[in-house]
Design a protein around this motif. Structure first.
Motif, PDB file in Angstrom:
ATOM      1  N   SER A 360       0.828  -1.206   0.000  1.00  0.00           N
ATOM      2  CA  SER A 360       0.000   0.000   0.000  1.00  0.00           C
ATOM      3  C   SER A 360       0.869   1.265   0.000  1.00  0.00           C
ATOM      4  CB  SER A 360      -0.882  -0.054   1.255  1.00  0.00           C
ATOM      5  OG  SER A 360      -1.237   1.224   1.658  1.00  0.00           O
ATOM      6  N   GLU A 361       0.251   2.399  -0.391  1.00  0.00           N
ATOM      7  CA  GLU A 361       0.958   3.695  -0.332  1.00  0.00           C
ATOM      8  C   GLU A 361       0.896   4.271   1.075  1.00  0.00           C
ATOM      9  OE1 GLU A 361       2.665   4.985  -2.817  1.00  0.00           O
ATOM     10  OE2 GLU A 361       1.995   3.501  -4.260  1.00  0.00           O
ATOM     11  N   GLU A 362       0.010   3.687   1.912  1.00  0.00           N
ATOM     12  CA  GLU A 362      -0.216   4.248   3.254  1.00  0.00           C
ATOM     13  C   GLU A 362       0.173   3.262   4.343  1.00  0.00           C
ATOM     14  OE1 GLU A 362      -4.130   5.702   3.832  1.00  0.00           O
ATOM     15  OE2 GLU A 362      -3.645   7.513   2.713  1.00  0.00           O
ATOM     16  N   ASN A 363       0.281   3.784   5.537  1.00  0.00           N
ATOM     17  CA  ASN A 363       0.591   2.931   6.680  1.00  0.00           C
ATOM     18  C   ASN A 363       0.146   3.657   7.949  1.00  0.00           C
ATOM     19  OD1 ASN A 363       1.573   0.777   8.100  1.00  0.00           O
ATOM     20  ND2 ASN A 363       3.726   1.080   7.550  1.00  0.00           N
ATOM     21  N   HIS A 364       0.213   2.955   9.059  1.00  0.00           N
ATOM     22  CA  HIS A 364      -0.057   3.559  10.373  1.00  0.00           C
ATOM     23  C   HIS A 364       1.069   3.082  11.286  1.00  0.00           C
ATOM     24  CE1 HIS A 364      -3.077   4.250  13.909  1.00  0.00           C
ATOM     25  NE2 HIS A 364      -1.884   4.770  14.129  1.00  0.00           N
ATOM     26  N   LEU A 365       1.863   4.003  11.787  1.00  0.00           N
ATOM     27  CA  LEU A 365       3.032   3.598  12.587  1.00  0.00           C
ATOM     28  C   LEU A 365       2.931   4.117  14.017  1.00  0.00           C
ATOM     29  CD1 LEU A 365       6.221   4.217  10.373  1.00  0.00           C
ATOM     30  CD2 LEU A 365       5.056   2.065  10.825  1.00  0.00           C
ATOM     31  N   ILE A 366       3.357   3.259  14.939  1.00  0.00           N
ATOM     32  CA  ILE A 366       3.515   3.676  16.339  1.00  0.00           C
ATOM     33  C   ILE A 366       4.975   3.419  16.714  1.00  0.00           C
ATOM     34  CG2 ILE A 366       2.819   3.215  18.737  1.00  0.00           C
ATOM     35  CD1 ILE A 366       0.098   2.282  17.498  1.00  0.00           C
ATOM     36  N   LEU A 367       5.620   4.423  17.302  1.00  0.00           N
ATOM     37  CA  LEU A 367       7.032   4.278  17.681  1.00  0.00           C
ATOM     38  C   LEU A 367       7.127   3.935  19.156  1.00  0.00           C
ATOM     39  CD1 LEU A 367       9.086   7.224  16.155  1.00  0.00           C
ATOM     40  CD2 LEU A 367       8.956   4.840  15.449  1.00  0.00           C
ATOM     41  N   ILE A 368       7.961   2.934  19.448  1.00  0.00           N
ATOM     42  CA  ILE A 368       8.128   2.536  20.844  1.00  0.00           C
ATOM     43  C   ILE A 368       9.615   2.541  21.194  1.00  0.00           C
ATOM     44  CG2 ILE A 368       7.742   0.695  22.536  1.00  0.00           C
ATOM     45  CD1 ILE A 368       5.461  -0.274  20.801  1.00  0.00           C
ATOM     46  N   SER A 369       9.947   3.205  22.298  1.00  0.00           N
ATOM     47  CA  SER A 369      11.315   3.132  22.819  1.00  0.00           C
ATOM     48  C   SER A 369      11.210   2.559  24.238  1.00  0.00           C
ATOM     49  CB  SER A 369      11.952   4.525  22.849  1.00  0.00           C
ATOM     50  OG  SER A 369      11.433   5.247  23.936  1.00  0.00           O
ATOM     51  N   LYS A 370      12.352   2.478  24.930  1.00  0.00           N
ATOM     52  CA  LYS A 370      12.311   1.935  26.306  1.00  0.00           C
ATOM     53  C   LYS A 370      11.476   2.836  27.207  1.00  0.00           C
ATOM     54  CE  LYS A 370      16.862  -0.147  25.956  1.00  0.00           C
ATOM     55  NZ  LYS A 370      17.673   0.702  25.090  1.00  0.00           N
ATOM     56  N   THR A 371      11.428   4.148  26.865  1.00  0.00           N
ATOM     57  CA  THR A 371      10.796   5.085  27.792  1.00  0.00           C
ATOM     58  C   THR A 371       9.493   5.700  27.294  1.00  0.00           C
ATOM     59  OG1 THR A 371      12.232   6.749  26.830  1.00  0.00           O
ATOM     60  CG2 THR A 371      12.944   5.785  28.920  1.00  0.00           C
ATOM     61  N   ASP A 372       9.232   5.641  25.997  1.00  0.00           N
ATOM     62  CA  ASP A 372       7.992   6.287  25.534  1.00  0.00           C
ATOM     63  C   ASP A 372       7.362   5.580  24.339  1.00  0.00           C
ATOM     64  OD1 ASP A 372       9.842   7.028  23.649  1.00  0.00           O
ATOM     65  OD2 ASP A 372       9.305   9.133  23.576  1.00  0.00           O
ATOM     66  N   GLU A 373       6.189   6.084  23.972  1.00  0.00           N
ATOM     67  CA  GLU A 373       5.409   5.504  22.877  1.00  0.00           C
ATOM     68  C   GLU A 373       4.746   6.654  22.140  1.00  0.00           C
ATOM     69  OE1 GLU A 373       2.962   2.159  24.233  1.00  0.00           O
ATOM     70  OE2 GLU A 373       1.398   2.931  22.894  1.00  0.00           O
ATOM     71  N   ILE A 374       4.972   6.756  20.814  1.00  0.00           N
ATOM     72  CA  ILE A 374       4.390   7.879  20.061  1.00  0.00           C
ATOM     73  C   ILE A 374       3.622   7.334  18.870  1.00  0.00           C
ATOM     74  CG2 ILE A 374       4.900   9.921  18.651  1.00  0.00           C
ATOM     75  CD1 ILE A 374       7.404  10.337  20.082  1.00  0.00           C
ATOM     76  N   ASP A 375       2.366   7.774  18.741  1.00  0.00           N
ATOM     77  CA  ASP A 375       1.561   7.373  17.585  1.00  0.00           C
ATOM     78  C   ASP A 375       1.829   8.365  16.448  1.00  0.00           C
ATOM     79  OD1 ASP A 375      -0.319   6.614  15.759  1.00  0.00           O
ATOM     80  OD2 ASP A 375      -1.925   6.341  17.244  1.00  0.00           O
ATOM     81  N   LEU A 376       2.478   7.910  15.367  1.00  0.00           N
ATOM     82  CA  LEU A 376       2.751   8.814  14.235  1.00  0.00           C
ATOM     83  C   LEU A 376       1.527   8.952  13.324  1.00  0.00           C
ATOM     84  CD1 LEU A 376       6.410   7.871  13.127  1.00  0.00           C
ATOM     85  CD2 LEU A 376       5.674   9.598  14.758  1.00  0.00           C
ATOM     86  N   GLY A 377       0.490   8.192  13.614  1.00  0.00           N
ATOM     87  CA  GLY A 377      -0.770   8.314  12.897  1.00  0.00           C
ATOM     88  C   GLY A 377      -0.781   7.548  11.589  1.00  0.00           C
ATOM     89  N   ARG A 378      -1.930   7.698  10.884  1.00  0.00           N
ATOM     90  CA  ARG A 378      -2.075   7.036   9.596  1.00  0.00           C
ATOM     91  C   ARG A 378      -1.780   8.069   8.524  1.00  0.00           C
ATOM     92  NH1 ARG A 378      -4.232   2.592   7.570  1.00  0.00           N
ATOM     93  NH2 ARG A 378      -4.779   2.780   5.365  1.00  0.00           N
ATOM     94  N   ASP A 379      -0.907   7.734   7.587  1.00  0.00           N
ATOM     95  CA  ASP A 379      -0.538   8.718   6.568  1.00  0.00           C
ATOM     96  C   ASP A 379       0.123   7.997   5.394  1.00  0.00           C
ATOM     97  OD1 ASP A 379      -0.152  11.308   5.516  1.00  0.00           O
ATOM     98  OD2 ASP A 379       0.164  12.085   7.551  1.00  0.00           O
ATOM     99  N   SER A 380       0.539   8.784   4.388  1.00  0.00           N
ATOM    100  CA  SER A 380       1.286   8.177   3.286  1.00  0.00           C
ATOM    101  C   SER A 380       2.641   7.726   3.822  1.00  0.00           C
ATOM    102  CB  SER A 380       1.485   9.194   2.171  1.00  0.00           C
ATOM    103  OG  SER A 380       2.430  10.147   2.578  1.00  0.00           O
ATOM    104  N   LYS A 381       3.226   6.742   3.163  1.00  0.00           N
ATOM    105  CA  LYS A 381       4.528   6.238   3.624  1.00  0.00           C
ATOM    106  C   LYS A 381       5.578   7.341   3.541  1.00  0.00           C
ATOM    107  CE  LYS A 381       3.620   1.360   2.948  1.00  0.00           C
ATOM    108  NZ  LYS A 381       3.826   0.118   2.208  1.00  0.00           N
TER     109      LYS A 381
END
Ligand code: C5P
Length: 402
Positions: A360-381
């Motif tokens: 697909s041209e799109e994706n939904h990514l969530i970033l996880i580190s040892k200390t935090d979690e960030i939702d980068l949302g759904r968007d184009s790659k």
């Protein structure tokens, strides 16, 4: 997102069917509070009228280099000085060629040559024209000159072809403008990225593989290069062209991918494993084609090396980022992977009915580190890759300046 309010933006429009999208680009820039000066080539006027763009931008469109009435007001050098940013969308193959050779044969090319503002080009053309080595050479020259190339996207084209050459959507161009217009966040860093699937040969004509298109990994490589990094892209077999301005190493199997990664492991600062590496390979790969002598065959499979884990556990390890595609318990599974493989960061995408990133041209990514979690949302790659690179850049700098 950095604001575009009060920014002075020259929107250059060249000849191509995608010029109709430029009207939307101008309108959206105005909505952001930017001041917009449109400059059109003669060919652009065959696709969209200056009147439309004048009405949207609130400024007379400029289209002539030697126009005595206009030059007495805002001449070509004044336009070049006025601009905080210059965006050419669509940028045709002809315009790209003229810019790459430093020609000042019309007003838009002259303004691009004269300006010291950052320039973004959004190419749009037939896929064959885009793939031609002449165009790719010109793009590589422009990137080496510090011009940011955004897109093109792949897909159905107005001419009926399918492939790379579609102009990015106005929202994506604006996102590039705000994020990478002046982005040197990875200047001086060397970044190695794996992308695409691997092919694990059964015999000379058959292999075990998966549906990875390579689009996410290639977008990450392009975003890292746009942020100033020296990028090596190690890619399994995909239908994509090697991105210009990037060192490209094509490989087939997981073992070959590991060997290519090991060449960089001591020198790269950041490693991003985006590849969908096959977890198993056939124990034996036959040297001639396997014949169908029986109704069933049993394949013995063995584990492939975990490239990402090897990088993360290397003594002189780079800042190491992995990807995880999960069908269930996405976050806890990804957190486990972060811990087990010893990563700095993991980008996780949940694969379900609402999000299947494969191809697909799109994706939904969530970033996880040892200390935090960030939702980068759904968007184009493309947009997600830029968000990811900006997160990686500040975490990498925090780590190494600590
Ligand atoms: O363990 P899993 O395959 O889910 O982990 C995915 C992450 O590990 C991705 O970043 C992928 O590139 C990497 N990987 C690898 N070598 C393998 C398997 C996965 O580098 N053999």
């Amino acid at each position: 997102m950095p604001s575009l309010a009060d920014k002075k933006i020259v929107v250059g429009i060249t000849g191509g069917i995608a010029a109709y999208k430029s009207a939307e680009l101008v309108r959206r820039l105005m909505d952001h509070g930017a001041g917009v000066q449109v400059v059109m080539t003669d060919a652009a006027k065959a696709f969209i009228t200056p009147l439309t763009l004048q009405a949207l931008s609130g400024r007379p469109v400029r289209d002539t280099l030697l126009d005595s009435s206009a030059e007495s007001g805002m001449g070509h050098i004044e336009i070049a000085r006025w601009a905080d940013h210059l965006v050419v969308a669509p940028a045709s193959a002809d315009f790209i060629a003229r810019l790459a050779s430093g020609m000042a044969s019309d007003l838009l090319a002259t303004v691009c040559l004269a300006t010291s503002a950052p320039i973004i080009l959004a190419p749009a053309m037939n896929q064959g024209m885009w793939r031609k080595s002449a165009t790719q050479r010109n793009i590589a020259t422009l990137m080496a000159d510090g011009i940011t190339i955004v897109g093109p996207a792949s897909g159905e084209q107005a001419c009926g072809d399918v492939g790379p050459g579609r102009m990015l959507e106005p929202s994506e161009i604006i996102s590039h403008l705000t994020r990478t217009g002046n982005n040197h966040s990875l200047d001086g860093a060397s970044v190695t990225i794996t992308a695409g699937p691997t092919w694990e040969a059964l015999d000379p004509v058959r292999a075990l593989s998966n549906h990875s298109s390579g689009k996410m990994g290639y977008a990450v490589a392009i975003a890292a290069a746009a942020a100033g990094a020296a990028v090596t892209l190690i890619s399994g077999p995909t239908a994509l062209n090697p991105p210009p301005g990037i060192q490209y190493r094509p490989v087939q199997s997981a073992e070959e991918m590991l060997a290519a990664v090991e060449q960089d492991i001591d020198t790269c600062n950041v490693f991003i494993g985006v590849a969908a590496v096959a977890d198993y390979r056939p124990l034996r790969s036959e040297t001639s084609k396997i014949k169908k002598h029986s109704d069933s065959v049993t394949l013995e499979l063995v584990r492939t090396p975990d490239i990402l884990a090897r990088v993360a556990q290397h003594t002189k390890r780079p800042f190491t980022v992995g990807f995880a595609a999960e069908t269930d318990r996405a976050i806890p599974n990804a957190r486990e992977k972060l811990h087990n493989k010893g990563l700095d960061l993991i980008a996780v995408n949940q694969v379900d009915e609402t999000n299947n990133p494969f191809g697909s041209e799109e994706n939904h990514l969530i970033l996880i580190s040892k200390t935090d979690e960030i939702d980068l949302g759904r968007d184009s790659k493309t947009v997600l890759a830029e968000k990811l690179i900006s997160e990686i850049a500040h975490r990498y700098h925090d780590e190494y300046s600590a």
